[in-house]
Design an enzyme around this catalytic site. Structure first.
Site, PDB file in Angstrom:
ATOM      1  CD  GLU A 131      -2.801  -1.256  -0.117  1.00 43.54           C
ATOM      2  OE1 GLU A 131      -2.968  -0.256  -0.833  1.00 43.54           O
ATOM      3  OE2 GLU A 131      -3.266  -2.384  -0.401  1.00 43.54           O
ATOM      4  CB  CYS A 141       4.660  -5.627  -9.744  1.00 44.69           C
ATOM      5  SG  CYS A 141       6.183  -6.312 -10.403  1.00 44.69           S
TER       6      CYS A 141
HETATM    7 ZN   LIG Z   1      -2.602  -2.785  -4.835  1.00 42.35          ZN
HETATM    8 ZN   LIG Z   2       7.617  -5.255  -8.899  1.00 42.16          ZN
END
Ligand SMILES: [Zn+2]
Ligand SMILES: [Zn+2]
Length: 191
Positions: A131, A141
């Site tokens: 966060e 990601c």
């Molecule tokens: Zn997130």
């Molecule tokens: Zn990453």
């Protein structure tokens, strides 16, 4: 001095708070400090859902930001939701100041399993890094071992590590250069 501040919202597991402090320092390199605890987020309670609105908690947190806070991270034991989802582990303002995480669903006992402190602590640190990463402009990601990968359940949290992947590290450094140059005495740059 500029620092990431952590604020407990009501009674929150102390060991997890300490681990989050250490984990955020390790991940982002900013000083981390503990702000005075605040009350339970009673105003964010949704009686129909029996959960707490993370959006309303973020709004409360903005009122708690004090001078010198690079970021402010609320930690609650209450279960959080946003309207479109059945729950969230946490929420943050992308490129903003405030983030919140909930320990409720990071506990083994939530799933009918025996409690485990190491598991709770490890998950708390990863979700806090996730966060706070959003507040520094990081998005989700694709690397499932990077703390910035999206977790819809605790299995996905457990797969993640605490170290940002190379890509996320580069983006973080780029996005925070301006803050870092200001916190280092004599390092102000102009262009
Ligand atoms: Zn997130
Ligand atoms: Zn990453």
């Amino acid at each position: 001095m500029k620092a990431i501040s952590i604020v407990a919202l009501g009674e929150v597991d102390e060991e997890s708070l300490s681990a989050i402090e250490a984990g955020l320092w390790q991940a982002f390199g900013f000083d981390v400090r503990r702000a005075d605890a605040r009350p339970e987020p009673a105003g964010a309670y949704d009686a129909q859902r029996g959960q707490y609105s993370s959006v309303l908690i973020l709004r409360d947190l903005l009122g708690y930001v004090s001078q010198g806070d690079v970021r402010l991270v609320g930690v609650t034991e209450k279960d959080l939701f946003i309207p479109m989802l059945s729950f969230v582990f946490g929420q943050a303002q992308l490129n903003g100041v405030a983030a919140v995480i909930s320990l409720a669903r990071l506990r083994q006992e939530f799933y009918g399993l025996p409690p485990s402190r190491p598991v709770l602590i490890s998950r708390s640190v990863k979700e806090a890094i996730h966060e706070v990463g959003h507040t520094f402009g990081l998005t989700h990601c694709a690397d499932s071992t990077c703390p910035m990968s999206l977790s819809n359940n605790v299995r996905q949290v457990d797969v993640k590590g605490e170290d940002l992947c190379r890509n996320c590290s580069i983006i973080f450094e780029e996005n925070t250069n301006h803050i870092r140059s200001r916190i280092k005495p004599g390092a102000e740059v102009r262009k």
